[in-house]
Every structure is written in structure tokens, then in C-alpha cells.
Design an enzyme around this catalytic site. Structure first.
Site, PDB file in Angstrom:
ATOM      1  N   SER A  81      40.441  12.076  24.946  1.00 22.46           N
ATOM      2  CA  SER A  81      40.445  10.614  24.919  1.00 22.46           C
ATOM      3  C   SER A  81      41.830  10.067  24.558  1.00 22.46           C
ATOM      4  O   SER A  81      42.642  10.746  23.929  1.00 22.46           O
ATOM      5  CB  SER A  81      39.442  10.097  23.890  1.00 22.46           C
ATOM      6  OG  SER A  81      38.159  10.583  24.164  1.00 22.46           O
TER       7      SER A  81
HETATM    8  N1  SAH Z   1      36.382  15.090  21.756  1.00 18.67           N
HETATM    9  C1  SAH Z   1      37.118  15.640  22.883  1.00 18.67           C
HETATM   10  C2  SAH Z   1      36.930  14.781  24.124  1.00 18.67           C
HETATM   11  C3  SAH Z   1      36.194  15.544  25.109  1.00 18.67           C
HETATM   12  S1  SAH Z   1      35.617  14.701  26.529  1.00 18.67           S
HETATM   13  C4  SAH Z   1      38.565  15.873  22.553  1.00 18.67           C
HETATM   14  O1  SAH Z   1      39.024  15.467  21.479  1.00 18.67           O
HETATM   15  O2  SAH Z   1      39.261  16.492  23.356  1.00 18.67           O
HETATM   16  C5  SAH Z   1      33.871  14.937  26.325  1.00 18.67           C
HETATM   17  C6  SAH Z   1      33.386  16.344  26.257  1.00 18.67           C
HETATM   18  O3  SAH Z   1      31.961  16.285  26.122  1.00 18.67           O
HETATM   19  C7  SAH Z   1      33.643  17.187  27.496  1.00 18.67           C
HETATM   20  O4  SAH Z   1      34.346  18.337  27.142  1.00 18.67           O
HETATM   21  C8  SAH Z   1      32.243  17.520  28.015  1.00 18.67           C
HETATM   22  O5  SAH Z   1      32.135  18.788  28.602  1.00 18.67           O
HETATM   23  C9  SAH Z   1      31.421  17.413  26.749  1.00 18.67           C
HETATM   24  N2  SAH Z   1      29.974  17.187  26.947  1.00 18.67           N
HETATM   25  C10 SAH Z   1      29.362  16.461  27.905  1.00 18.67           C
HETATM   26  N3  SAH Z   1      28.022  16.491  27.754  1.00 18.67           N
HETATM   27  C11 SAH Z   1      27.778  17.264  26.648  1.00 18.67           C
HETATM   28  C12 SAH Z   1      26.580  17.687  25.983  1.00 18.67           C
HETATM   29  N4  SAH Z   1      25.367  17.351  26.418  1.00 18.67           N
HETATM   30  N5  SAH Z   1      26.707  18.475  24.887  1.00 18.67           N
HETATM   31  C13 SAH Z   1      27.938  18.859  24.433  1.00 18.67           C
HETATM   32  N6  SAH Z   1      29.094  18.496  25.039  1.00 18.67           N
HETATM   33  C14 SAH Z   1      29.014  17.710  26.128  1.00 18.67           C
END
Ligand code: SAH
Length: 229
Positions: A81
Site C-alpha cells: 500500500s
Molecule cells: N499489508 C501488505 C499489503 C498487501 S496487499 C503490505 O504491507 O505489503 C493485500 C494482501 O492481502 C495480498 O498479498 C493478498 O494476497 C492478501 N489477501 C487477499 N485475500 C486474503 C485472504 N482471504 N487472507 C489472507 N490474505 C489475503
């Protein structure tokens, strides 16, 4: 200081023909220009973001952009993000008075590291195994001993470590998963983007007080989708 290529250039020195970017200076400029000049005032949040080397959480070719005002690709069609969004979500859970946090969507591990600088323990779940494994290795290498990672569908939360003082969901959900509401401690706070698949979503702050659930729409946001196994 105005943000732009000029800043990047002025913070780059050359050593044996190799560009040496002063990431520390870029990070402090980011905190000043992108966070403090907006509405990020929580001292613990600002301190944590000033400390965590965000460039180590993105792929090599993205490192020069690590402190710019935008999300960045981290592989597997996912993104880290925008720094402002990480700061906003961190501030929203009042991290200083928080001990145990659950994060859904580990991604690069950056948000988990920022939280780990402030709270006692962070439990974080990622659904894509490649990302989960990579983030675990990085967080271990950086000695974030208070972050526990897991690969799985975060919809179900993490029952064995519940309840949590706060829950941060970093993928855009179509609805607020019931298990997460149940696993939030009384007096706790959850921040979660909610809305139609691939659309603009509402960033919702959910609070639980004496069993009563309240939600507040904080702003419109775009997030990669919350997927299901
Ligand atoms: N917090 C992260 C941002 C990641 S983007 C950072 O600091 O880099 C969101 C993430 O959520 C993605 O990697 C995606 O694969 C994950 N995601 C999506 N659905 C999910 C679920 N049901 N359970 C766990 N992770 C999930």
C-alpha cells in the site's frame, strides 16, 4: 522540500560508478511531506514509519520508488500500500494502547513490521504462499521476533490467538468477515476496506464496546481484493 525527481537526485551519490541512494533521508522526507503534511499525527506511527526500511520490502527494481507517494507491485499481482495508507491504518487502531494485533494480508510484510515497532505482538495471515513465505523470511532476517506469520485464508481470523486488541485488514473485502468481528476484543478497533469487488471501497473503522458494534466510514480507497480459498 518539494517531492520529485529532484529530491531523489539530490539524495543520490555515486561510488565507483554505482548510484548510492540515501534511503534514510528519502524516508524522513516521506514522513514529513506525505504523512505529517496530511493528517498523520500519532507519534508512535510516525516513529515506526521513520524507522522501517520500506525499500527492503519491495522488489529490487522498485527500490528507488519505495518512498514515493504510491502503492507498488510486489509480485503475484499484489501491491504494497501507499505509505500514507499504511500510516493511516496504523494510526486508526490507536497502536500505542494496543498489545496484540491481527493483520489480514501480509503481502510484503511491511505493514506487519510497522505494527511490530509499536505493539507487543503481530499475527499476520497471507493467502498466497509465495508472498507469505517471502515475508516470513524477511521479517525473520530483520529480527522481528514479535511477528507470527501464517499462510491461509484470513476470513476465518486466527482463533487460537484471539481475542485481538485490533485487527488491520489490508485487502478489500466485500463484507466484514463475521469471524473477525467475533475475534475482536471488547474495546477493540478494526480497520478494513469494504466494497464491491475491484471497485472503490469504503475504509471502515469498526469499534466494539460492551458487545455493541459501531462502524464509521473514514474515506474512499482502492485495495487489491480480499480473495477466498
Ligand atoms: N499489508 C501488505 C499489503 C498487501 S496487499 C503490505 O504491507 O505489503 C493485500 C494482501 O492481502 C495480498 O498479498 C493478498 O494476497 C492478501 N489477501 C487477499 N485475500 C486474503 C485472504 N482471504 N487472507 C489472507 N490474505 C489475503
Amino acid at each position: 522540500m518539494r517531492w520529485g525527481l529532484g529530491v531523489l537526485f539530490s539524495l543520490t551519490t555515486w561510488l565507483n560508478g554505482q548510484a548510492q541512494i540515501d534511503y534514510h533521508a528519502l524516508r524522513l522526507a516521506m514522513v514529513e511531506n506525505q504523512l505529517m503534511e496530511r493528517d498523520i499525527y500519532d507519534r508512535a506511527t510516525l516513529r515506526a514509519i521513520s524507522k522501517v526500511p520500506r525499500h527492503l520490502f519491495v522488489p529490487k527494481e522498485q527500490q528507488v520508488y519505495a518512498y514515493s507517494d504510491s502503492p507498488l507491485p510486489i509480485g503475484e499481482k499484489q501491491t504494497i500500500s501507499q505509505p500514507y495508507m499504511v500510516a493511516y491504518m496504523t494510526q486508526a487502531i490507536k497502536p500505542k494502547s494496543t498489545k496484540k494485533v491481527l493483520e489480514i494480508g501480509t503481502g510484503s510484510g511491511y505493514q506487519a513490521a510497522v505494527l511490530a515497532e509499536i505493539v507487543d505482538s503481530v499475527y499476520t495471515i497471507e493467502i498466497i504462499p509465495e508472498l507469505g513465505k517471502r515475508a516470513k523470511k524477511l521479517l525473520d532476517d530483520m529480527e522481528y521476533g514479535n511477528v507470527v506469520t501464517k499462510i491461509g485464508d484470513g476470513y476465518h481470523g486466527w482463533e487460537e490467538h484471539a481475542p485481538f486488541d485490533a485487527i488491520v485488514v489490508t485487502a478489500g473485502a466485500e463484507e466484514i468477515p463475521k469471524p473477525l468481528i467475533e475475534q475482536l476484543k471488547d474495546g477493540g478497533r478494526m480497520i478494513i476496506p469494504v466494497g464491491p469487488h475491484h471497485g472503490i471501497r469504503d475504509l471502515i473503522l469498526l469499534t466494539k464496546n460492551r458487545g455493541k458494534i459501531k462502524t464509521k466510514n473514514m474515506m474512499s480507497v482502492r485495495f487489491v481484493p480480499f480473495t477466498r480459498q
